[in-house]
Design an enzyme around this catalytic site. Structure first.
Site, PDB file in Angstrom:
ATOM      1  N   ARG A  10      57.812  53.926  71.051  1.00 18.60           N
ATOM      2  CA  ARG A  10      58.430  54.691  72.305  1.00 18.60           C
ATOM      3  C   ARG A  10      58.126  56.171  72.436  1.00 18.60           C
ATOM      4  O   ARG A  10      57.928  56.786  73.758  1.00 18.60           O
ATOM      5  CB  ARG A  10      59.986  54.407  72.177  1.00 18.60           C
ATOM      6  N   GLU A  58      68.479  48.841  87.626  1.00 18.59           N
ATOM      7  CA  GLU A  58      67.079  48.520  87.059  1.00 18.59           C
ATOM      8  C   GLU A  58      66.416  47.548  88.511  1.00 18.59           C
ATOM      9  O   GLU A  58      65.232  47.848  88.600  1.00 18.59           O
ATOM     10  CB  GLU A  58      66.911  47.750  86.054  1.00 18.59           C
ATOM     11  N   PHE A  83      66.623  45.062  79.899  1.00 17.55           N
ATOM     12  CA  PHE A  83      66.985  45.229  81.423  1.00 17.55           C
ATOM     13  C   PHE A  83      65.563  45.049  82.131  1.00 17.55           C
ATOM     14  O   PHE A  83      65.839  44.668  83.377  1.00 17.55           O
ATOM     15  CB  PHE A  83      67.520  46.620  81.663  1.00 17.55           C
ATOM     16  N   HIS A 109      62.665  49.778  73.235  1.00 19.52           N
ATOM     17  CA  HIS A 109      63.943  49.043  72.683  1.00 19.52           C
ATOM     18  C   HIS A 109      63.797  48.026  72.616  1.00 19.52           C
ATOM     19  O   HIS A 109      65.047  46.975  72.844  1.00 19.52           O
ATOM     20  CB  HIS A 109      65.109  49.431  73.215  1.00 19.52           C
ATOM     21  N   ASP A 117      72.511  48.911  68.253  1.00 21.81           N
ATOM     22  CA  ASP A 117      72.868  48.196  69.542  1.00 21.81           C
ATOM     23  C   ASP A 117      73.343  47.083  69.724  1.00 21.81           C
ATOM     24  O   ASP A 117      73.985  46.586  70.593  1.00 21.81           O
ATOM     25  CB  ASP A 117      71.745  48.564  70.522  1.00 21.81           C
ATOM     26  N   ARG A 167      61.957  50.973  69.154  1.00 22.79           N
ATOM     27  CA  ARG A 167      62.673  52.314  68.721  1.00 22.79           C
ATOM     28  C   ARG A 167      62.375  52.744  67.246  1.00 22.79           C
ATOM     29  O   ARG A 167      62.221  53.872  67.131  1.00 22.79           O
ATOM     30  CB  ARG A 167      64.192  51.613  68.809  1.00 22.79           C
TER      31      ARG A 167
END
Length: 314
Positions: A10, A58, A83, A109, A117, A167
């Site tokens: 990322r 999104e 998303f 991610h 998460d 990530r």
């Protein structure tokens, strides 16, 4: 591999956007209220007039990207993979894929390595979802060098591109002179007993597995497969015929990702046993990324076990 430099892809995404922004002014970047996490904020800091926050919406962001692309301007839109591929699937399919617009979707991610998460954000289905969209190019880079090279290649590609970024910091495998080409796999190690085809952060694990197998007298061919669609059929067929056994390794569900793509080629062109190293048909859960990679069987030792199983099936 603790002494090897590690960078999260990322971060490579954000830095790569800045590099491209310094070279060309024909694109803008959209984000969905996650610029600090996706690292498009790095681009925003350098080019604030070319970055737009679409908020936690999104589907709207993807539709906006499609509308802008339809005017002839290049667009990059970014959010978490859950998303981008999940929540906005309809808009990606109908607004970007159907008209074959040159939108780059930077999905960060992804996978179990999102860690703490938890299951709601650990998208292990995105490669499968994006593969089903006609004309969509799907890329899963292995390290910093490949991530930036893939992003650059996407800008020269005619059509929509989905690029998966992680990530977790991963080892830098490739030198700066590494040549990336959409649709091409790369043989990293020669071998004759079994072929390991890996993608994303599992490429580093495959290289470690190569050394473990070598110590046991097993000759493993290691192939890096950054492009999941279009898949490199030639390198797969050659490996299946020459080694007679294949292992696929991915940080993704066993359904529809790299394992599915490779199996489709092998079953039609060069039948050989294939053993997957992937997330089984289960959800993830919260925890430190390294612990989860161990728990879900995504380590070098798991690739070694799969390689032995594939050889036994010859």
């Amino acid at each position: 591999m603790a002494d090897i430099k590690k960078i999260a892809t990322r971060d490579s995404f954000g830095n790569g956007l800045v590099e491209l922004g310094n070279e060309r002014d024909d694109f803008i970047v959209l984000d969905a209220d996650l610029a600090a996490a996706t690292k498009t904020g790095t681009f925003k800091k350098a080019f604030p007039e070319r970055h737009y926050d679409c908020g936690i919406a999104e589907q709207n962001m993807v539709s906006i990207a499609a509308g802008i692309a339809a005017t002839g301007k290049r667009v990059v839109c970014s959010t978490f993979a859950m998303f981008a591929a999940g929540r906005a699937y309809e808009q990606v399919r109908n607004s970007i894929g159907y008209p074959h617009l040159p939108v780059i979707i930077g999905a960060t991610h992804a996978g179990i390595s999102v860690g703490e998460d938890g299951a709601t954000h650990q998208c292990c289905e995105d490669l499968a979802l994006m593969r089903t969209i006609p004309g969509m190019t799907v890329i899963n880079p292995a390290d910093d060098t490949e991530a930036k090279a893939a992003l650059r290649a996407a800008f020269d590609h005619d059509g929509p591109v989905y690029i998966r970024f992680g990530r977790l910091a991963v080892p830098v495998i490739f030198d700066e002179d590494y040549k990336f080409e959409i649709g091409k796999g790369v043989e990293l190690r020669e071998g004759s007993d079994v072929t390991v085809i890996a993608t994303g952060l599992l490429v580093a694990e495959a290289l470690e597995a190569y050394e473990l197998l070598k110590a046991e007298g097993i000759s493993a061919r290691i192939i890096n497969m950054p492009t999941i669609k279009p898949i490199d059929k030639d390198i797969i067929i050659k490996a299946a015929k020459e080694t007679g056994a294949i292992v696929t390794a991915e940080e993704h569900t066993v359904i529809g990702g790299l394992f599915g793509a490779v199996s489709e080629v092998v079953t039609m062109e060069a039948p050989a046993p294939i053993v997957p190293v992937a997330v089984n048909d289960v959800y993830g859960h919260s925890g430190p990324a390294p612990v989860l990679l161990d728990e879900f069987g995504l380590r070098a030792k798991d690739i070694v076990a799969a390689a032995k199983a594939a050889i036994a099936k010859k």
